[in-house]
Write a protein that holds these residues in place. Sequence first.
Motif, short mmCIF file in Angstrom:
data_model
loop_
_atom_site.label_atom_id
_atom_site.label_comp_id
_atom_site.label_asym_id
_atom_site.label_seq_id
_atom_site.Cartn_x
_atom_site.Cartn_y
_atom_site.Cartn_z
N ILE A 247 0.83 -1.15 0.00
CA ILE A 247 -0.05 -0.08 -0.20
C ILE A 247 0.90 1.18 -0.12
N LEU A 248 1.94 1.22 0.83
CA LEU A 248 2.83 2.47 0.87
C LEU A 248 3.47 2.75 -0.37
N LYS A 249 3.91 1.57 -1.10
CA LYS A 249 4.49 1.53 -2.38
C LYS A 249 3.66 2.37 -3.54
N ARG A 250 2.41 1.65 -3.46
CA ARG A 250 1.49 1.97 -4.51
C ARG A 250 1.36 3.50 -4.56
N HIS A 251 0.96 3.93 -3.28
CA HIS A 251 0.60 5.37 -3.09
C HIS A 251 1.93 6.38 -3.17
N LYS A 252 3.03 5.75 -3.08
CA LYS A 252 4.24 6.38 -2.92
C LYS A 252 4.37 7.09 -1.58
N LEU A 253 3.81 6.78 -0.69
CA LEU A 253 4.00 7.43 0.75
C LEU A 253 5.48 7.34 1.20
N LYS A 254 5.89 8.27 1.88
CA LYS A 254 7.17 8.21 2.54
C LYS A 254 7.11 8.22 4.10
N MET B 45 4.76 6.96 7.62
CA MET B 45 3.54 6.32 8.17
C MET B 45 3.43 6.48 9.82
N GLY B 46 2.24 6.73 10.14
CA GLY B 46 2.20 6.93 11.71
C GLY B 46 1.74 5.48 12.31
N PHE B 47 2.17 5.39 13.51
CA PHE B 47 1.81 4.12 14.34
C PHE B 47 1.51 4.54 15.68
N GLU B 48 0.37 3.77 16.30
CA GLU B 48 0.14 4.12 17.61
C GLU B 48 1.01 3.77 18.69
N SER B 49 1.68 4.56 19.26
CA SER B 49 3.04 4.48 20.19
C SER B 49 2.64 3.97 21.47
N ASP B 50 1.19 4.32 21.90
CA ASP B 50 0.94 3.61 23.31
C ASP B 50 0.65 1.99 22.90
N TRP B 51 0.45 1.48 21.82
CA TRP B 51 -0.21 0.28 21.70
C TRP B 51 0.91 -0.74 20.63
N ARG C 4 12.43 0.31 5.33
CA ARG C 4 13.65 1.33 5.51
C ARG C 4 13.64 2.57 5.04
N LYS C 5 12.85 2.82 3.81
CA LYS C 5 12.72 4.01 3.23
C LYS C 5 11.59 5.03 3.83
N ILE C 6 10.70 4.33 4.55
CA ILE C 6 9.54 4.99 5.26
C ILE C 6 10.04 5.51 6.48
N LYS C 7 9.44 6.86 6.58
CA LYS C 7 9.51 7.54 8.02
C LYS C 7 8.50 7.02 9.21
N LEU C 8 8.82 6.49 10.00
CA LEU C 8 7.86 6.02 10.91
C LEU C 8 7.59 7.03 12.07
N ILE C 9 6.38 7.72 12.19
CA ILE C 9 5.97 8.77 13.17
C ILE C 9 5.20 8.43 14.31
N PRO C 10 5.81 8.49 15.57
CA PRO C 10 4.72 8.07 16.66
C PRO C 10 3.63 8.90 16.82
N LYS C 11 2.23 8.42 16.76
CA LYS C 11 1.12 9.16 17.12
C LYS C 11 0.36 8.65 18.49
N ARG C 12 -0.12 9.38 18.98
CA ARG C 12 -1.03 9.18 20.34
C ARG C 12 -2.54 9.77 20.16
N ASN C 13 -3.62 8.99 20.64
CA ASN C 13 -4.91 9.41 20.79
C ASN C 13 -5.50 9.73 19.25
N THR C 14 -5.10 9.25 18.32
CA THR C 14 -5.71 9.57 16.91
C THR C 14 -7.02 8.69 16.99
N ILE C 15 -7.02 7.52 17.40
CA ILE C 15 -8.00 6.65 17.24
C ILE C 15 -8.83 7.08 18.52
#
Length: 269
Positions: free
Chosen positions: A1-8, A10-16, A30-41
């Motif tokens: 999905i990330l490749k298909r949409h050429k996304l660089k 991705m957020g992830f739920e850091s509490d979980w 490796r080429k994707i920047k992982l960004i911790p997110k809290r309380n989005t959901i």
Amino acid sequence: ILKRHKLKKMGFESDWLSYGRYLDLKKHLRKIKLIPKRNTIEDMRITKDPGEIELIKKSAAVAKRSFLYAKERLSPKCTGEKIAAIIDNRIRIYGGSGPAFETIVAQNPYSSQPHARATKSPIGRDAAVVIDMGAVYEGYNSDLTRCIFLGRITKKFKYIHNILITAQRRAIANVRPGTKASRLDIIARQYITKKGFGRYFLHGLGHGIGLEVHEGPRISKGSNTILKPGMVFTVEPGIYIEGWGGLRIEDIIAVTENGCEVLTDDIPK
């Protein structure tokens, strides 16, 4: 999905997300920047739709039946652990998938701890017993606290119990859309303080409930949340005096378009 949409990114739920799973993601992306997110959901879950509120009501109904069944079997010879076991068993018999958390059945002086565990010793005569329990029904939780008095009620216990009932009633009377969650805590806390027990109210007034027992919104004096229709939370003032005992009353409240509905109002206090 990330490749298909050429996304660089991705957020992830850091509490979980566990650290091990995070390392796996980092290794394979490796080429994707992982960004911790809290309380989005979690922030999306603060307001419930009518179907969710109905499931919470059904969870509360299971808790009510279980509580009343156990109440009839409470005696001075019973231990808190035995009553807790009866409650947990009845929750499943009445259609719940299990208790929402470890059921508390604590008599004075053990009840001076807000999160006391079910006691191993017999409850005894002339005891004030705090029962804090909840059920899970189709993934949704309930949370209920009631005080039961065995034998003679001392004037102090009765006085404090009446203070908590009044403090809770005053807070609930102010539940409506547009009200600050902090105002509810302040109203209850000011009344308890006026009666001389402010320093014994050791926690916030309440918490949101739904898929988790504790979720948003927080009902505390530091909360910035503005109440909206569909929010569901507890209102649970308590007074805890070390070496003597404690009392707490807890109900579940749903904010409506014009005020609120107490989902556990039919459970005697």
